[in-house]
Design an enzyme around this catalytic site. Structure first.
Site, PDB file in Angstrom:
ATOM      1  N   ASN A  53      -3.490   8.439  -2.366  1.00  0.00           N
ATOM      2  CA  ASN A  53      -3.592   7.253  -1.525  1.00  0.00           C
ATOM      3  C   ASN A  53      -5.059   7.060  -1.146  1.00  0.00           C
ATOM      4  O   ASN A  53      -5.918   7.880  -1.499  1.00  0.00           O
ATOM      5  CB  ASN A  53      -2.679   7.351  -0.301  1.00  0.00           C
ATOM      6  CG  ASN A  53      -3.007   8.533   0.598  1.00  0.00           C
ATOM      7  OD1 ASN A  53      -4.167   8.879   0.820  1.00  0.00           O
ATOM      8  ND2 ASN A  53      -1.972   9.188   1.113  1.00  0.00           N
ATOM      9  N   GLU A  66      -6.658  10.025   0.802  1.00  0.00           N
ATOM     10  CA  GLU A  66      -6.933  11.181  -0.048  1.00  0.00           C
ATOM     11  C   GLU A  66      -8.130  10.929  -0.958  1.00  0.00           C
ATOM     12  O   GLU A  66      -8.916  11.842  -1.239  1.00  0.00           O
ATOM     13  CB  GLU A  66      -5.701  11.520  -0.886  1.00  0.00           C
ATOM     14  CG  GLU A  66      -4.537  12.055  -0.063  1.00  0.00           C
ATOM     15  CD  GLU A  66      -3.211  12.046  -0.797  1.00  0.00           C
ATOM     16  OE1 GLU A  66      -2.325  12.824  -0.414  1.00  0.00           O
ATOM     17  OE2 GLU A  66      -3.054  11.237  -1.750  1.00  0.00           O
ATOM     18  N   ASP A  95       6.242   9.396  -3.925  1.00  0.00           N
ATOM     19  CA  ASP A  95       7.120  10.017  -4.911  1.00  0.00           C
ATOM     20  C   ASP A  95       7.678   8.977  -5.871  1.00  0.00           C
ATOM     21  O   ASP A  95       7.767   9.199  -7.086  1.00  0.00           O
ATOM     22  CB  ASP A  95       8.287  10.723  -4.218  1.00  0.00           C
ATOM     23  CG  ASP A  95       7.854  11.879  -3.329  1.00  0.00           C
ATOM     24  OD1 ASP A  95       6.725  12.380  -3.524  1.00  0.00           O
ATOM     25  OD2 ASP A  95       8.638  12.279  -2.451  1.00  0.00           O
TER      26      ASP A  95
END
Length: 334
Positions: A208, A211, A279
């Site tokens: 993301n 990160e 996920d």
């Protein structure tokens, strides 16, 4: 290609998901949800009193990625570690239809990781984590490496689902890189900062925007100019074939080829809960790449899937039929 033709093309990719064989390696977890109502503040402390109405368990972490793949119709296997406890047994029961016999190990030294979320009036009140973030021992790592090496000739793709709970480390990633190169298998990584330097030369990665900034040691604002500069730097730094930066309500940005960038806005009408959205993105993106889609088409399909799950509370997942319906009824594509 007209809009109708483009949508039919994406639907055909989704229809081929059943041809894919994908392995998930990573941190297997359980998500526990405590649903209730808040009507007053505790007299003991300035915190809400939640009157529990129901409690449920869902698959989390790498297990949720595997569950996403299963519901998309993919032939999926899972490598990871659970504890020799009641939650671990629940996880195994919930993984019906996922190949786990060769790769899901039971440890007497570790508890199964649990993230318990208390939810009242569709809002998360608090999260309580039970976990052991220490790296798994060499004995367990060796068994996981043996398991994925045995499966590699049958695979189209591998997903590394790294939640920083001890399964993924440099040694495992080095073994995975060698095995994937030997058999020409794509590897997609959902990263954590502590292993960022070890994801070099894999097929794609889906951090993301937070990160992405952390990986470069900078604070990143979620605007195109900053995301584009940071995405280019990170892809070069790790020598990745491609990079997909997920940006929440701003959608996602793709980095590939000769510094090519494509921004894809979110397809979600409403954003209720982003739990598990990463996920869903990596599962759907990898499925599409595994059946031969290019990165842009794969990311478009993943973006549709993410738009569906963040409109629900909890770590939701999407079926192939739901995904095709969302594509079919879309008013436009990027």
């Amino acid at each position: 290609m007209t809009l109708t033709e483009r949508k039919k093309h994406l639907q055909q990719i989704v229809k081929r998901f059943g041809d894919a064989r994908v392995l998930v390696i990573g941190d297997v977890m359980a998500d526990q949800y405590v649903w209730g109502d808040v009507e007053r503040i505790s007299p003991e402390a300035p915190v809400p009193v939640v009157r529990v109405k129901r409690v449920g368990h869902m698959l989390g972490g790498a297990a949720n990625v595997a569950d996403n793949l299963r519901k998309l119709g993919v032939r999926v296997s899972l490598c990871g570690v659970i504890g020799n406890d009641e939650t671990g047994a629940k996880v195994r029961d919930m993984l019906a239809g996922v190949e786990i016999e060769r790769g899901l190990l039971v440890s007497k030294e570790r508890d199964t990781t649990v993230k318990m979320r208390v939810v009242a009036h569709n809002q998360q009140v608090v999260r309580i984590d039970t976990e052991n973030p220490e790296t798994i021992g060499g004995r367990y790592r060796k068994r996981i490496v043996e398991a994925f090496k045995a499966m590699m000739p049958e695979l189209d793709a591998v997903i590394v689902s790294d939640y920083g709970k001890g399964v993924i480390d440099k040694n495992l990633l080095d073994e995975l890189r060698k095995a994937a190169r030997k058999y020409g298998v794509r590897v997609a990584v959902d990263p954590k900062i502590r292993n960022m330097a070890h994801y070099r030369a894999f097929t794609t990665m889906t951090p993301n925007h937070h990160e992405t900034g952390e990986a470069l040691g900078i604070k990143l604002t979620n605007v195109d100019k900053e995301i584009h500069a940071a995405g280019r730097r990170l892809r070069r730094k790790l020598r990745l074939e491609s990079l997909v930066v997920t940006r929440g309500e701003e959608g996602m940005s793709l980095f590939f080829g000769d510094d090519k960038i494509i921004d894809i806005p979110t397809m979600a009408r409403e954003v209720y809960d982003v739990t598990g959205a990463g996920d869903t993105v990596i599962a759907t993106l990898t499925c599409a790449l595994a059946v031969g889609a290019n990165l842009h088409d794969a990311a478009l399909i993943a973006n549709f899937a993410a738009g569906l799950v963040i409109a629900e509370v909890g770590a939701a997942s999407v079926s192939g039929k739901q995904l095709q319906a969302a594509i079919r009824t879309a008013k436009g594509l990027t």
